[in-house]
Design an enzyme around this catalytic site. Structure first.
Site, PDB file in Angstrom:
ATOM      1  N   ALA A 102       3.227   6.050  -2.749  1.00 36.25           N
ATOM      2  CA  ALA A 102       4.448   6.773  -3.133  1.00 36.25           C
ATOM      3  C   ALA A 102       4.604   6.836  -4.656  1.00 36.25           C
ATOM      4  O   ALA A 102       5.016   7.865  -5.200  1.00 36.25           O
ATOM      5  CB  ALA A 102       5.665   6.120  -2.485  1.00 36.25           C
ATOM      6  N   THR A 122       0.830  -1.213   0.000  1.00 39.05           N
ATOM      7  CA  THR A 122       0.000   0.000   0.000  1.00 39.05           C
ATOM      8  C   THR A 122       0.859   1.255   0.000  1.00 39.05           C
ATOM      9  O   THR A 122       0.540   2.226  -0.687  1.00 39.05           O
ATOM     10  CB  THR A 122      -0.974  -0.009   1.204  1.00 39.05           C
ATOM     11  OG1 THR A 122      -1.680  -1.252   1.188  1.00 39.05           O
ATOM     12  CG2 THR A 122      -1.975   1.112   1.127  1.00 39.05           C
ATOM     13  N   CYS A 123       1.938   1.247   0.749  1.00 38.79           N
ATOM     14  CA  CYS A 123       2.836   2.407   0.794  1.00 38.79           C
ATOM     15  C   CYS A 123       3.497   2.627  -0.564  1.00 38.79           C
ATOM     16  O   CYS A 123       3.684   3.769  -0.994  1.00 38.79           O
ATOM     17  CB  CYS A 123       3.897   2.237   1.889  1.00 38.79           C
ATOM     18  SG  CYS A 123       3.181   2.179   3.543  1.00 38.79           S
ATOM     19  N   THR A 124       3.826   1.553  -1.252  1.00 40.70           N
ATOM     20  CA  THR A 124       4.429   1.650  -2.580  1.00 40.70           C
ATOM     21  C   THR A 124       3.420   2.239  -3.566  1.00 40.70           C
ATOM     22  O   THR A 124       3.778   3.120  -4.361  1.00 40.70           O
ATOM     23  CB  THR A 124       4.920   0.267  -3.058  1.00 40.70           C
ATOM     24  OG1 THR A 124       5.901  -0.206  -2.129  1.00 40.70           O
ATOM     25  CG2 THR A 124       5.530   0.336  -4.448  1.00 40.70           C
TER      26      THR A 124
END
Length: 149
Positions: free
Chosen positions: A48, A43-45
């Site tokens: 970002a 999810t962070c990827t």
């Protein structure tokens, strides 16, 4: 948690290159500070990369970006290099900046309660005053959420 109308907290952080980033040097342009739980997680990827893919639109709107998580400089460097992000990532292992923004909170996943970074985006004006807090960040449309002011 930091609210609309609050001033950008004074902080120093270490970016993916091991260089010091001082909040005082971020005043003068609109600023997006996004907090994410962990580098290189799915999810962070997505979040970002969405910000990176839409960086030219964000820049055109006058924004500079800064990503912050509790990861090490090495993890931030790997994450940054892997996806060639056009913005700095801050390694905040001791959670100084994370605590100043108030994003270290109780979270619940699958019925388990623990403390962690709550995915949050803060938008500041040229004078360093918070104009918006996005506390329900949608990773796939993070840039759109910022631009819909």
């Amino acid at each position: 948690m930091l609210k609309v109308g609050d001033k950008l907290p004074n902080f120093e952080g270490i970016n993916q290159e091991g260089e010091t980033v001082n909040s005082e040097n971020l005043i003068g342009k609109k600023l997006v500070v996004f907090f994410y739980p962990q580098a290189n997680t799915p999810t962070c990827t997505v979040e970002a990369c969405n910000l990176s893919d839409n960086y030219s639109h964000l820049e055109k709107a006058g924004f500079q970006l800064l990503g912050i998580s509790g990861d090490s400089v090495k993890k931030q460097k790997n994450f940054h290099s892997k996806f060639a992000f056009p913005y700095d990532l801050i390694a905040d292992e001791n959670r100084e900046v994370i605590e100043k923004f108030g994003v270290w909170q109780e979270k619940k996943t699958f019925g388990k309660t623990y403390k962690g970074i709550v995915r949050t985006t803060f938008i500041f004006d040229e004078k360093g005053i918070c104009t918006r807090v996005i506390d329900k960040v949608t990773s796939k449309t993070a840039a759109e959420q910022i631009l819909e002011e």
